[in-house]
Design a protein around this motif. Structure first.
Motif, PDB file in Angstrom:
ATOM      1  N   SER A   1      -1.765  -4.570  13.330  1.00  0.00           N
ATOM      2  CA  SER A   1      -2.459  -4.187  14.554  1.00  0.00           C
ATOM      3  C   SER A   1      -3.964  -4.333  14.340  1.00  0.00           C
ATOM      4  CB  SER A   1      -2.111  -2.747  14.925  1.00  0.00           C
ATOM      5  OG  SER A   1      -2.638  -1.873  13.956  1.00  0.00           O
TER       6      SER A   1
ATOM      7  N   GLU B   1       5.543   2.368  17.467  1.00  0.00           N
ATOM      8  CA  GLU B   1       6.277   2.151  16.216  1.00  0.00           C
ATOM      9  C   GLU B   1       7.781   2.227  16.449  1.00  0.00           C
ATOM     10  OE1 GLU B   1       6.964   0.883  12.641  1.00  0.00           O
ATOM     11  OE2 GLU B   1       4.966   0.976  13.547  1.00  0.00           O
TER      12      GLU B   1
ATOM     13  N   ARG C   1       8.847  -0.991  18.150  1.00  0.00           N
ATOM     14  CA  ARG C   1       8.851  -2.109  17.183  1.00  0.00           C
ATOM     15  C   ARG C   1      10.078  -2.042  16.277  1.00  0.00           C
ATOM     16  NH1 ARG C   1       2.528  -2.835  15.416  1.00  0.00           N
ATOM     17  NH2 ARG C   1       2.005  -4.089  17.218  1.00  0.00           N
ATOM     18  N   ARG C   2      10.405  -0.846  15.800  1.00  0.00           N
ATOM     19  CA  ARG C   2      11.588  -0.703  14.944  1.00  0.00           C
ATOM     20  C   ARG C   2      12.854  -1.102  15.700  1.00  0.00           C
ATOM     21  NH1 ARG C   2       9.338   4.240  13.233  1.00  0.00           N
ATOM     22  NH2 ARG C   2      10.823   5.335  14.561  1.00  0.00           N
TER      23      ARG C   2
ATOM     24  N   ASP D   1       1.131   5.949  19.628  1.00  0.00           N
ATOM     25  CA  ASP D   1       1.334   5.215  18.380  1.00  0.00           C
ATOM     26  C   ASP D   1       2.763   5.385  17.874  1.00  0.00           C
ATOM     27  OD1 ASP D   1      -1.265   4.383  18.493  1.00  0.00           O
ATOM     28  OD2 ASP D   1      -2.021   5.844  17.034  1.00  0.00           O
TER      29      ASP D   1
END
Length: 196
Positions: A181, A108, A111-112, A104
């Protein structure tokens, strides 16, 4: 995703991992031929000798396959089995088996990064993200295919028809990155309504 698509994805990911491991291993083996105790052009003689050995091995393998074409069946089967095994485990692409929490965190972080490279645009090409990573000294020797495999493992959707500057190629759209999500959607749907 269908069962056939999952197996094809595992084979593609495993082939990418195998190719990367093989390339990295051979590069390291050739680099170990460098002699620091010598000076001048003699320093690289060991590297050149190892490159010549690799070329000779490739030539002999080619001649062997030309002489016995059925050998390709054995080589192909061995590659497919190794690729499926590598695609199933792929420890370097699954955060060294770090579990759900590290996965996870990795999702993240990716994605950033994608949103940062994207800036104010609605989409970004994967080759742009790869160039940014390599500019920062990361992902050296990797390709857009490696990045697609990584995004697939993390569950981040990439599309081959993403247009940036009128050019369609593999990329990621902002709407796919900012969409909640499935776990977030389940949490919001199960929360009691507090409307008064």
């Amino acid at each position: 995703m269908s069962c056939l698509a999952r197996h094809a994805d595992r084979l593609a990911t495993g082939s990418t991992v195998l190719r990367r491991r093989l390339t990295t291993g051979l590069q390291a083996w050739v680099a170990r031929g460098r002699r620091d105790d010598l000076t001048g052009w003699r320093v690289a003689l060991g590297c050149w000798a190892r490159l010549a050995l690799l070329g000779l091995a490739g030539y002999l393998l080619w001649r062997l396959v030309r002489a016995v074409p059925n050998l390709l069946w054995l080589l192909s089967t061995a590659w497919i089995l190794a690729a499926c095994r590598a695609g199933k485990t792929a420890p370097e692409d699954q955060d060294e088996q770090g579990g759900d929490a590290s996965r996870d965190a990795s999702v993240e972080a990716v994605r950033r990064l994608l949103l940062e490279v994207m800036g104010d645009a609605d989409a970004v090409h994967l080759r742009t993200v790869l160039a940014r990573l390599q500019q920062d000294g990361q992902w050296e020797g990797r390709t857009v295919t490696d990045m697609r495999a990584r995004l697939t493992l993390l569950g981040i959707p990439a599309d081959r028809n993403v247009k940036v500057g009128g050019i369609p190629t593999w990329g990621v759209r902002r709407r796919d990155l900012e969409a909640p999500s499935p776990t977030d959607a389940e949490q919001t749907s199960t929360e009691p309504s507090t409307a008064a």
